[in-house]
Design an enzyme around this catalytic site. Structure first.
Site, PDB file in Angstrom:
ATOM      1  N   GLY A  13       0.832  -1.204   0.000  1.00  0.00           N
ATOM      2  CA  GLY A  13       0.000   0.000   0.000  1.00  0.00           C
ATOM      3  C   GLY A  13       0.865   1.252   0.000  1.00  0.00           C
ATOM      4  N   ARG A  80       4.161 -15.948  -5.909  1.00  0.00           N
ATOM      5  CA  ARG A  80       2.757 -16.319  -6.124  1.00  0.00           C
ATOM      6  C   ARG A  80       2.177 -15.243  -7.033  1.00  0.00           C
ATOM      7  NH1 ARG A  80      -1.959 -15.208  -3.469  1.00  0.00           N
ATOM      8  NH2 ARG A  80      -3.508 -16.878  -3.520  1.00  0.00           N
ATOM      9  N   ASP A 116       5.254  -5.270   5.847  1.00  0.00           N
ATOM     10  CA  ASP A 116       5.451  -6.667   6.207  1.00  0.00           C
ATOM     11  C   ASP A 116       5.475  -7.608   4.994  1.00  0.00           C
ATOM     12  OD1 ASP A 116       5.781  -8.343   8.397  1.00  0.00           O
ATOM     13  OD2 ASP A 116       3.760  -9.136   8.086  1.00  0.00           O
ATOM     14  N   THR A 118       6.025  -6.968   1.759  1.00  0.00           N
ATOM     15  CA  THR A 118       7.172  -6.714   0.877  1.00  0.00           C
ATOM     16  C   THR A 118       8.459  -7.257   1.497  1.00  0.00           C
ATOM     17  OG1 THR A 118       6.072  -4.694   0.201  1.00  0.00           O
ATOM     18  CG2 THR A 118       8.411  -4.860  -0.329  1.00  0.00           C
ATOM     19  N   THR A 138       4.920   1.859   6.420  1.00  0.00           N
ATOM     20  CA  THR A 138       3.504   1.557   6.603  1.00  0.00           C
ATOM     21  C   THR A 138       2.863   2.591   7.514  1.00  0.00           C
ATOM     22  OG1 THR A 138       1.849   0.051   7.513  1.00  0.00           O
ATOM     23  CG2 THR A 138       4.034  -0.170   8.425  1.00  0.00           C
ATOM     24  N   ILE A 139       1.658   2.988   7.159  1.00  0.00           N
ATOM     25  CA  ILE A 139       0.930   3.898   8.055  1.00  0.00           C
ATOM     26  C   ILE A 139       0.551   3.156   9.344  1.00  0.00           C
ATOM     27  CG2 ILE A 139      -0.010   5.347   6.209  1.00  0.00           C
ATOM     28  CD1 ILE A 139      -2.758   3.950   6.783  1.00  0.00           C
ATOM     29  N   ASP A 140       0.540   1.817   9.291  1.00  0.00           N
ATOM     30  CA  ASP A 140       0.053   1.032  10.432  1.00  0.00           C
ATOM     31  C   ASP A 140       1.038   0.993  11.610  1.00  0.00           C
ATOM     32  OD1 ASP A 140      -2.023   0.443   8.707  1.00  0.00           O
ATOM     33  OD2 ASP A 140      -1.161  -1.479   8.085  1.00  0.00           O
ATOM     34  N   ASP A 142       3.231  -1.167  12.331  1.00  0.00           N
ATOM     35  CA  ASP A 142       3.179  -2.482  12.980  1.00  0.00           C
ATOM     36  C   ASP A 142       4.393  -3.367  12.684  1.00  0.00           C
ATOM     37  OD1 ASP A 142       2.643  -2.897  10.322  1.00  0.00           O
ATOM     38  OD2 ASP A 142       0.887  -4.163  10.623  1.00  0.00           O
ATOM     39  N   ARG A 175     -24.522  14.432  19.839  1.00  0.00           N
ATOM     40  CA  ARG A 175     -24.528  13.067  19.290  1.00  0.00           C
ATOM     41  C   ARG A 175     -23.306  12.271  19.745  1.00  0.00           C
ATOM     42  NH1 ARG A 175     -25.664  14.930  13.099  1.00  0.00           N
ATOM     43  NH2 ARG A 175     -27.907  14.565  13.061  1.00  0.00           N
ATOM     44  N   MET A 182      -7.748   3.292  10.045  1.00  0.00           N
ATOM     45  CA  MET A 182      -7.058   2.086   9.565  1.00  0.00           C
ATOM     46  C   MET A 182      -6.053   1.573  10.602  1.00  0.00           C
ATOM     47  SD  MET A 182      -6.296   2.811   5.571  1.00  0.00           S
ATOM     48  CE  MET A 182      -7.534   2.490   4.313  1.00  0.00           C
ATOM     49  N   GLY A 183      -5.231   0.643  10.192  1.00  0.00           N
ATOM     50  CA  GLY A 183      -4.198   0.127  11.100  1.00  0.00           C
ATOM     51  C   GLY A 183      -4.084  -1.384  11.079  1.00  0.00           C
ATOM     52  N   ARG A 184      -4.974  -2.017  10.323  1.00  0.00           N
ATOM     53  CA  ARG A 184      -4.996  -3.475  10.215  1.00  0.00           C
ATOM     54  C   ARG A 184      -5.129  -4.123  11.592  1.00  0.00           C
ATOM     55  NH1 ARG A 184      -3.410  -5.991   5.044  1.00  0.00           N
ATOM     56  NH2 ARG A 184      -2.503  -4.091   4.283  1.00  0.00           N
ATOM     57  N   HIS A 285      -9.020   5.792   2.934  1.00  0.00           N
ATOM     58  CA  HIS A 285      -7.728   6.059   2.300  1.00  0.00           C
ATOM     59  C   HIS A 285      -7.301   7.517   2.373  1.00  0.00           C
ATOM     60  CE1 HIS A 285      -8.706   2.078   0.900  1.00  0.00           C
ATOM     61  NE2 HIS A 285      -7.427   1.922   0.650  1.00  0.00           N
ATOM     62  N   GLN A 287      -6.509   8.921   4.974  1.00  0.00           N
ATOM     63  CA  GLN A 287      -5.389   8.959   5.917  1.00  0.00           C
ATOM     64  C   GLN A 287      -4.081   8.446   5.308  1.00  0.00           C
ATOM     65  OE1 GLN A 287      -6.566   6.056   9.292  1.00  0.00           O
ATOM     66  NE2 GLN A 287      -8.054   5.837   7.672  1.00  0.00           N
ATOM     67  N   ARG A 288      -4.134   7.990   4.066  1.00  0.00           N
ATOM     68  CA  ARG A 288      -2.920   7.481   3.415  1.00  0.00           C
ATOM     69  C   ARG A 288      -2.457   8.407   2.291  1.00  0.00           C
ATOM     70  NH1 ARG A 288      -3.694   1.316   1.821  1.00  0.00           N
ATOM     71  NH2 ARG A 288      -3.259   1.992  -0.289  1.00  0.00           N
TER      72      ARG A 288
HETATM   73  O1  F6P Z   1      -1.470  -1.409   5.481  1.00  0.00           O
HETATM   74  C1  F6P Z   1      -1.944  -0.161   5.131  1.00  0.00           C
HETATM   75  C2  F6P Z   1      -3.443  -0.174   5.000  1.00  0.00           C
HETATM   76  O2  F6P Z   1      -3.867   1.144   4.686  1.00  0.00           O
HETATM   77  C3  F6P Z   1      -4.197  -0.701   6.205  1.00  0.00           C
HETATM   78  O3  F6P Z   1      -4.258   0.206   7.270  1.00  0.00           O
HETATM   79  C4  F6P Z   1      -5.519  -1.045   5.594  1.00  0.00           C
HETATM   80  O4  F6P Z   1      -6.160  -2.059   6.333  1.00  0.00           O
HETATM   81  C5  F6P Z   1      -5.156  -1.558   4.234  1.00  0.00           C
HETATM   82  O5  F6P Z   1      -3.854  -1.038   3.952  1.00  0.00           O
HETATM   83  C6  F6P Z   1      -6.093  -1.171   3.136  1.00  0.00           C
HETATM   84  O6  F6P Z   1      -5.704  -1.810   1.985  1.00  0.00           O
HETATM   85  P1  F6P Z   1      -6.229  -1.416   0.529  1.00  0.00           P
HETATM   86  O7  F6P Z   1      -5.510  -0.156   0.131  1.00  0.00           O
HETATM   87  O8  F6P Z   1      -5.870  -2.581  -0.307  1.00  0.00           O
HETATM   88  O9  F6P Z   1      -7.703  -1.197   0.641  1.00  0.00           O
END
Ligand code: F6P
Length: 361
Positions: A13, A80, A116, A118, A138-140, A142, A175, A182-184, A285, A287-288
Site C-alpha cells: 500500500g 505467487r 510486512d 514486501t 507503513t501507516i500502520d 506495525d 450526538r 485504519m491500522g490493520r 484512504h 489517511q494514506r
Molecule cells: O497497510 C496499510 C493499510 O492502509 C491498512 O491500514 C488497511 O487495512 C489496508 O492497507 C487497506 O488496503 P487497501 O488499500 O488494499 O484497501
C-alpha cells in the site's frame, strides 16, 4: 571511488513519505557517482523488467508529494504471481525472473521499500543471495525492529484533524460520533489520534471491548451534562469473545484480508442500547494520501540515506530502522518475525486512561 548500480522499488500500500525515500536514496547515490534504476509498481517491475533509469530531474521536487513516483502493487508477489489464463486468475512462481533480472542488470543492491508483505518477499530472496536492503514503510506502524515507520505520523495527523472536526459537530448536535481509522491488526493510529484528539473512548484490537463498558462511558458523560461523545475505533477492533469485521477478501493480494466496518456495528448497537443519536465516519484512504508531515519527510530522508550508507559498507540483508532515536539497521528476518502490536501498558494508554478515556474494557 567504485561506481555502483542500485535498484529501488516501492511495494504494498502506498504511504506518505515514499517519495522522500526515493529522493534520498537516489540523490545520496548520485552524490557517490552511482546509477539508480527505479522499478515500476513494486515487484511487478522486477518480474516484468519494467524500469527506468532515474536521473536528478526525476527525483527533484518530489519531497513533499504523497504517493510514489514509481507506482506500487500489493498483488505482485513473485513467488505467487497472479496471471490471467482463460479468464481466470492463476498463480505462478516467477521468482526466477526477479533473480535473472537483478543479475542481468548487475545490481549491487536492490532497495525494497515496503511493509510486512514486501519485506517477507525480500527475505525469501536472500536465499538466492540477492543483495537486498529493506526500508520499512507503513501507516500502520506495525513492523517490529523499528520504533516508527514513515507514513504513520501523517496518518495520525489526518486522523487527529478528523477527530477535531467531529468534535464541533458532535457537540452541536449532542450526538455520539464514531471515527473508524485504519491500522490493520494494530491499534497504533487509533491510539495516537484518539489520544491527541481527546476521544472519550478508544477501541483497539489489542484490548477487546465490552459493549456494556462502552455504553456506560457514553451514558456517564450524558449524566454529567456532556451530551456528546467521541469514539475512535481501529478497523481491527473487536468485542471480547468476538471477531474482527472483514470488509473484503482480495484473493490476489499478499495479505488478502481487508478489515473495515466495525464502526457501523458499534454505531447501531450504541444507538439501540443508549437511545443516543449516533453517527459514523470511516476515514479510509484519506489517511494514506496527500503530503507527508515534516516528521515523515525527515524519517524518509534519514532512512534513504542510511540505506546508501549500508550498501557502501557492503551490508546487505538488512532493514534500516529507527531505534531509541538512532537510525540503525537490523537483519530483515528479524523485522518480519513478529507483528508489533500496542502493548496494553503503553504509556499513552496509561496516560489517557488517567484523564478519563475508556478503552471499553
Ligand atoms: O497497510 C496499510 C493499510 O492502509 C491498512 O491500514 C488497511 O487495512 C489496508 O492497507 C487497506 O488496503 P487497501 O488499500 O488494499 O484497501
Amino acid at each position: 571511488m567504485t561506481t555502483k548500480r542500485i535498484g529501488i522499488l516501492t511495494a504494498g500500500g502506498d504511504c506518505p513519505g515514499l517519495n522522500a525515500v526515493i529522493r534520498s536514496v537516489a540523490k545520496s547515490a548520485f552524490g557517490l557517482g552511482w546509477e539508480v534504476i527505479g522499478f515500476e509498481d513494486g515487484f511487478q517491475g522486477v518480474v516484468e523488467n519494467h524500469f527506468r533509469v532515474l536521473k536528478n530531474p526525476d527525483v527533484s521536487g518530489i519531497l513533499t508529494q504523497g504517493g510514489t513516483i514509481l507506482g506500487t502493487s500489493n498483488t505482485a508477489d513473485p513467488f505467487r504471481y497472479p496471471i490471467r489464463k482463460r479468464g481466470q486468475i492463476v498463480f505462478r512462481d516467477y521468482s526466477d525472473h526477479v533473480v535473472r533480472h537483478v543479475k542481468e542488470l548487475e545490481l549491487d543492491a536492490l532497495v525494497c521499500v515496503g511493509g510486512d508483505g514486501t519485506l517477507t518477499i525480500a527475505k525469501k530472496f536472500l536465499k538466492w543471495k540477492l543483495p537486498i536492503i529493506g526500508i520499512p514503510k507503513t501507516i500502520d506502524n506495525d513492523l517490529s525492529g523499528t520504533d516508527f515507520t514513515f507514513g504513520f505520523d501523517t496518518a495520525v495527523h489526518i486522523a487527529t484533524e478528523a477527530v477535531d472536526r467531529l468534535h464541533t459537530t458532535a457537540a452541536s448536535h449532542h450526538r455520539v460520533m464514531i471515527l473508524e481509522v485504519m491500522g490493520r491488526y494494530a491499534g497504533w493510529i487509533a491510539l495516537y489520534a484518539g489520544a491527541a484528539g481527546g476521544a472519550d473512548i478508544i477501541l483497539i484490537p489489542e484490548i477487546p471491548y465490552q459493549m456494556k463498558f462502552v455504553c456506560e462511558q457514553v451514558k456517564a458523560r450524558a449524566g454529567k451534562g456532556k451530551r456528546f461523545s467521541i469514539i475512535v475505533v481501529a478497523e481491527g477492533a473487536r468485542p471480547k469473545g468476538g471477531r474482527m469485521v472483514v470488509k473484503r477478501i482480495v484473493k490476489t493480494s499478499t495479505d488478502p484480508v481487508r478489515l473495515g466496518g466495525i464502526s457501523h456495528v458499534l454505531g447501531r448497537d450504541i444507538e439501540r442500547l443508549t437511545g443516543l443519536e449516533t453517527r459514523v465516519s470511516v476515514l479510509g484512504h484519506i489517511q494514506r494520501g496527500g503530503s507527508p508531515t515534516h516528521d515523515d519527510r525527515n524519517l524518509g530522508t534519514l532512512f534513504g540515506h542510511k540505506a546508501i550508507e549500508l550498501i557502501q559498507r557492503g551490508l546487505v540483508g538488512y532493514m534500516v530502522a529507527l531505534q531509541n532515536g538512532n537510525i540503525t539497521q537490523i537483519p530483515i528476518r528479524n523485522a518480519v518475525r513478529k507483528r508489533k502490536l500496542v502493548p496494553r501498558n503503553h504509556p499513552l494508554i496509561l496516560a489517557t486512561r488517567a484523564v478519563g478515556t475508556s478503552f471499553g474494557d
